[in-house]
Each structure stands twice: as C-alpha cells, then as structure tokens.
Design a protein around this motif. Sequence first.
Motif, PDB file in Angstrom:
ATOM      1  N   LYS A 158       0.915  -0.970  -0.550  1.00 18.13           N
ATOM      2  CA  LYS A 158      -0.041  -0.039  -0.136  1.00 18.13           C
ATOM      3  C   LYS A 158       0.848   1.146  -0.380  1.00 18.13           C
ATOM      4  CE  LYS A 158      -3.653  -1.282   2.398  1.00 18.13           C
ATOM      5  NZ  LYS A 158      -4.425  -0.997   4.110  1.00 18.13           N
ATOM      6  N   ALA A 159       1.735   1.055   0.866  1.00 17.45           N
ATOM      7  CA  ALA A 159       2.678   2.733   1.143  1.00 17.45           C
ATOM      8  C   ALA A 159       3.913   2.853  -0.225  1.00 17.45           C
ATOM      9  CB  ALA A 159       3.427   2.292   2.268  1.00 17.45           C
ATOM     10  N   ILE A 160       4.255   1.529  -1.024  1.00 16.31           N
ATOM     11  CA  ILE A 160       4.547   1.556  -2.305  1.00 16.31           C
ATOM     12  C   ILE A 160       3.742   2.298  -3.672  1.00 16.31           C
ATOM     13  CG2 ILE A 160       6.296   0.831  -4.399  1.00 16.31           C
ATOM     14  CD1 ILE A 160       7.722  -0.771  -1.774  1.00 16.31           C
ATOM     15  N   GLU A 161       2.283   1.994  -3.397  1.00 15.16           N
ATOM     16  CA  GLU A 161       2.016   1.785  -4.820  1.00 15.16           C
ATOM     17  C   GLU A 161       1.192   3.143  -4.297  1.00 15.16           C
ATOM     18  OE1 GLU A 161      -1.564  -0.632  -3.836  1.00 15.16           O
ATOM     19  OE2 GLU A 161      -0.212  -2.081  -5.079  1.00 15.16           O
ATOM     20  N   LYS A 162       1.274   3.867  -3.154  1.00 14.05           N
ATOM     21  CA  LYS A 162       1.085   5.596  -2.687  1.00 14.05           C
ATOM     22  C   LYS A 162       1.803   6.500  -3.417  1.00 14.05           C
ATOM     23  CE  LYS A 162      -0.641   8.505   0.948  1.00 14.05           C
ATOM     24  NZ  LYS A 162      -0.073   8.380   2.067  1.00 14.05           N
ATOM     25  N   ILE A 163       2.750   5.796  -3.398  1.00 18.97           N
ATOM     26  CA  ILE A 163       4.239   6.803  -3.346  1.00 18.97           C
ATOM     27  C   ILE A 163       4.815   6.821  -5.035  1.00 18.97           C
ATOM     28  CG2 ILE A 163       7.335   6.824  -3.347  1.00 18.97           C
ATOM     29  CD1 ILE A 163       6.591   5.375  -1.204  1.00 18.97           C
ATOM     30  N   MET A 164       4.708   5.708  -5.919  1.00 17.32           N
ATOM     31  CA  MET A 164       4.151   5.697  -7.308  1.00 17.32           C
ATOM     32  C   MET A 164       3.473   6.231  -7.456  1.00 17.32           C
ATOM     33  SD  MET A 164       4.922   1.303  -7.833  1.00 17.32           S
ATOM     34  CE  MET A 164       5.229   0.891  -9.226  1.00 17.32           C
ATOM     35  N   GLY A 165       2.060   6.030  -7.057  1.00 20.80           N
ATOM     36  CA  GLY A 165       0.891   7.287  -7.201  1.00 20.80           C
ATOM     37  C   GLY A 165       1.650   8.713  -7.515  1.00 20.80           C
ATOM     38  N   GLU A 166       1.719   9.292  -6.496  1.00 18.42           N
ATOM     39  CA  GLU A 166       2.016  10.049  -6.974  1.00 18.42           C
ATOM     40  C   GLU A 166       3.177  10.762  -7.214  1.00 18.42           C
ATOM     41  OE1 GLU A 166       2.917  10.799  -2.616  1.00 18.42           O
ATOM     42  OE2 GLU A 166       0.824  10.726  -1.930  1.00 18.42           O
ATOM     43  N   ALA A 167       3.953  10.763  -7.694  1.00 18.51           N
ATOM     44  CA  ALA A 167       5.513  10.114  -8.960  1.00 18.51           C
ATOM     45  C   ALA A 167       4.235  10.018  -9.834  1.00 18.51           C
ATOM     46  CB  ALA A 167       6.168   8.966  -8.736  1.00 18.51           C
ATOM     47  N   VAL A 168       3.926   9.326 -10.620  1.00 18.91           N
ATOM     48  CA  VAL A 168       2.877   9.389 -12.175  1.00 18.91           C
ATOM     49  C   VAL A 168       2.922  10.864 -12.114  1.00 18.91           C
ATOM     50  CG1 VAL A 168       1.306   7.745 -13.654  1.00 18.91           C
ATOM     51  CG2 VAL A 168       3.189   6.996 -12.008  1.00 18.91           C
ATOM     52  N   LYS A 169       1.487  10.641 -10.965  1.00 17.92           N
ATOM     53  CA  LYS A 169       1.271  12.372 -11.076  1.00 17.92           C
ATOM     54  C   LYS A 169       1.415  13.326 -11.150  1.00 17.92           C
ATOM     55  CE  LYS A 169      -2.331  14.439  -8.206  1.00 17.92           C
ATOM     56  NZ  LYS A 169      -2.820  14.097  -6.812  1.00 17.92           N
ATOM     57  N   ARG A 170       3.051  13.797 -10.716  1.00 16.89           N
ATOM     58  CA  ARG A 170       3.414  14.783 -10.687  1.00 16.89           C
ATOM     59  C   ARG A 170       4.757  15.062 -11.363  1.00 16.89           C
ATOM     60  NH1 ARG A 170       7.180  16.261  -5.235  1.00 16.89           N
ATOM     61  NH2 ARG A 170       8.259  17.734  -6.043  1.00 16.89           N
ATOM     62  N   TRP A 171       5.177  13.916 -12.051  1.00 12.07           N
ATOM     63  CA  TRP A 171       6.247  14.002 -12.984  1.00 12.07           C
ATOM     64  C   TRP A 171       5.150  13.597 -14.796  1.00 12.07           C
ATOM     65  CZ3 TRP A 171       7.685  12.974  -8.227  1.00 12.07           C
ATOM     66  CH2 TRP A 171       9.091  14.542  -8.116  1.00 12.07           C
ATOM     67  N   ASN A 172       4.065  13.113 -14.473  1.00  9.87           N
ATOM     68  CA  ASN A 172       3.671  12.663 -15.605  1.00  9.87           C
ATOM     69  C   ASN A 172       3.637  11.715 -16.156  1.00  9.87           C
ATOM     70  OD1 ASN A 172       1.275  12.773 -17.487  1.00  9.87           O
ATOM     71  ND2 ASN A 172       2.162  14.519 -19.116  1.00  9.87           N
ATOM     72  N   LEU A 173       4.206  10.628 -15.831  1.00  8.81           N
ATOM     73  CA  LEU A 173       5.126   9.627 -16.448  1.00  8.81           C
ATOM     74  C   LEU A 173       4.107   8.568 -16.641  1.00  8.81           C
ATOM     75  CD1 LEU A 173       6.807   7.867 -12.391  1.00  8.81           C
ATOM     76  CD2 LEU A 173       7.813   9.386 -14.554  1.00  8.81           C
ATOM     77  N   ILE A 174       4.497   8.473 -17.899  1.00 11.96           N
ATOM     78  CA  ILE A 174       4.415   7.153 -19.024  1.00 11.96           C
ATOM     79  C   ILE A 174       4.012   5.254 -17.816  1.00 11.96           C
ATOM     80  CG2 ILE A 174       4.202   5.465 -20.821  1.00 11.96           C
ATOM     81  CD1 ILE A 174       5.721   8.353 -22.031  1.00 11.96           C
ATOM     82  N   ASP A 175       4.783   5.392 -17.430  1.00  7.05           N
ATOM     83  CA  ASP A 175       4.828   3.736 -16.323  1.00  7.05           C
ATOM     84  C   ASP A 175       6.469   4.512 -15.603  1.00  7.05           C
ATOM     85  OD1 ASP A 175       4.237   2.061 -15.467  1.00  7.05           O
ATOM     86  OD2 ASP A 175       5.404   0.815 -17.359  1.00  7.05           O
ATOM     87  N   CYS A 176       5.937   3.241 -14.256  1.00  4.69           N
ATOM     88  CA  CYS A 176       6.882   3.257 -13.483  1.00  4.69           C
ATOM     89  C   CYS A 176       7.182   1.789 -12.787  1.00  4.69           C
ATOM     90  CB  CYS A 176       6.831   4.332 -12.059  1.00  4.69           C
ATOM     91  SG  CYS A 176       6.008   3.559 -10.786  1.00  4.69           S
ATOM     92  N   LEU A 177       7.722   1.549 -12.322  1.00  4.74           N
ATOM     93  CA  LEU A 177       8.142  -0.354 -12.129  1.00  4.74           C
ATOM     94  C   LEU A 177       8.725  -0.653 -10.886  1.00  4.74           C
ATOM     95  CD1 LEU A 177       8.531  -3.323 -12.756  1.00  4.74           C
ATOM     96  CD2 LEU A 177      10.098  -2.827 -13.966  1.00  4.74           C
ATOM     97  N   VAL A 178       8.229  -1.065  -9.564  1.00  2.00           N
ATOM     98  CA  VAL A 178       9.276  -1.127  -8.203  1.00  2.00           C
ATOM     99  C   VAL A 178       9.811  -2.677  -7.817  1.00  2.00           C
ATOM    100  CG1 VAL A 178       9.648  -0.800  -5.851  1.00  2.00           C
ATOM    101  CG2 VAL A 178       8.622   1.247  -7.352  1.00  2.00           C
ATOM    102  N   ILE A 179      10.350  -2.952  -7.995  1.00  2.57           N
ATOM    103  CA  ILE A 179      10.696  -4.269  -7.519  1.00  2.57           C
ATOM    104  C   ILE A 179      10.916  -4.110  -5.373  1.00  2.57           C
ATOM    105  CG2 ILE A 179      11.550  -6.903  -7.583  1.00  2.57           C
ATOM    106  CD1 ILE A 179      11.250  -5.980 -11.030  1.00  2.57           C
ATOM    107  N   HIS A 180      11.188  -4.872  -4.893  1.00  2.00           N
ATOM    108  CA  HIS A 180      11.950  -4.802  -3.859  1.00  2.00           C
ATOM    109  C   HIS A 180      11.533  -5.740  -2.628  1.00  2.00           C
ATOM    110  CE1 HIS A 180      13.257  -3.043   0.236  1.00  2.00           C
ATOM    111  NE2 HIS A 180      13.478  -1.956  -0.300  1.00  2.00           N
ATOM    112  N   ARG A 181      13.193  -6.541  -3.004  1.00  2.00           N
ATOM    113  CA  ARG A 181      12.872  -7.515  -1.781  1.00  2.00           C
ATOM    114  C   ARG A 181      13.364  -7.492  -0.570  1.00  2.00           C
ATOM    115  NH1 ARG A 181      18.127 -11.183  -3.602  1.00  2.00           N
ATOM    116  NH2 ARG A 181      17.626 -12.544  -3.178  1.00  2.00           N
TER     117      ARG A 181
END
Lengths: 83, 148
Positions: free
Chosen positions: B58-81
Amino acid sequence: MTVRVLYFSWLRERIGVPSESIETNAVRVNDLLDELREKGERYKLAFTQTSSICVAIDQELGDMDSDITKAEEIAFFPPMTGG
Amino acid sequence: MKLSVQEEPFFPDGKIGHFSNQNQETGAIVTFLGKVRSDPENPLEYMLIEHYPGMTEKAIEKIMGEAVKRWNLIDCLVIHRYGKLTPSEDIVLVATSSKHRREAFEAADYLMDFLKSRAPFWKKEVTQRGESWVESKEIDEVALDRWK
C-alpha cells in the motif's frame, strides 16, 4: 474492543512476539502505549522512548495522538530503512 | 505501474528489457538498482530485510501514484526484496519512463527517497562482529524535504 497489535524490527525482538490480540478501550495511540507498558518489563523497556517509534493504524502511518477507536490493526516499529 | 515485493532474486536485465518495451511516446527511461554493500573494514555476512506485508504494498503504491501524477510519467516499476540477502545481491529496482529525460530522472530520485524512509522495511546487518539493525539517517529525512 480487540485490536491486533504488531511489532517490527528491534521492537519485535525486545517484546518477544511479532503480534498479539489486545483487549483495550484506548482512544489514542498514547493510551494504548500506557496499557502496553503495564503488561511487563519487556514492554516498558521497548516503549521507554517513543520519540523514535513510528505507528501505523490499519496500515496507514499515524502518530501517538491518532484516534484508534475504529482501528483493527495497530503496528509499532522504528524508523523505516528501505531502498 | 507495476510493483513486486518479493523474497526471490530478480534479473535486472530481463526486468529492464521488459519495461523498456513501451509505446512510441516514450523518450526516456531511467533505472536505479540498489545492491547489498559490504564494508571491507567489517565485512557483511548477510543482511536480513523485514517488512510489513500488506502495508508495504500500500505504501509503495501510494508513492508510485504520486510520482506518476507529479511527473506525468508514462509508466513506473518497483521491485523490492525482503528476506536474507548476501553482499552484491540486488535489493531494489526502480524504473521510470516519460517523454523527456528530466521527468524520468527526478521521479526515480523521488521514488528512492521515499522508499528509503516511508516504505515499511527494516534492515539488519550480520557481520563477524555481530548483528545490528540499520538505523535511519537524518540525511534521509532531509532528502524528503527536497520534494515539498
């Protein structure tokens, strides 16, 4: 009410369990902390200094004044170190 | 947007290759790979990464959503082990894509700053001298102020 309380990192190690069910009437996180400290020495030691402890209420970051009357899951942990 | 919080290793080349296969609007892709580091003065045997299943996603999805919105990203990916990792293993992969490079660079930087101190992971380092939890750094909190 019954809440599930979770502990992570050194808090989990100090308290000795990863999670437990707690019967409480606490209104705020601080009230719950007072109740937990009553549970014994391990809790008292773990929660001596709460300035460096974070709390999440139903998986959302909160603070020690956050209302928990509707909470189901409360987690305590030290500052996060991801990345 | 794609997120994976996983115990098993991943193959960065394959993940980046797959992520790079985008629509024709994409002009820039930035990737960051974080690795387990050892200190020659006190060599690391392994690292244990603990996380909070459910909240982590949930926390990472929120951070990703904010990044996509703020920089108008086309896509983003996070993999964390999480789990047990040894020196030079990959911990985290962040990839961002946008029309122009500036947005992709800044968004990747933002994602890493927030993953450091707003995603519920805790690292424990085990060396010959013993084990210790990695403490959060003041500098990581200061880093967040850049994005206000």
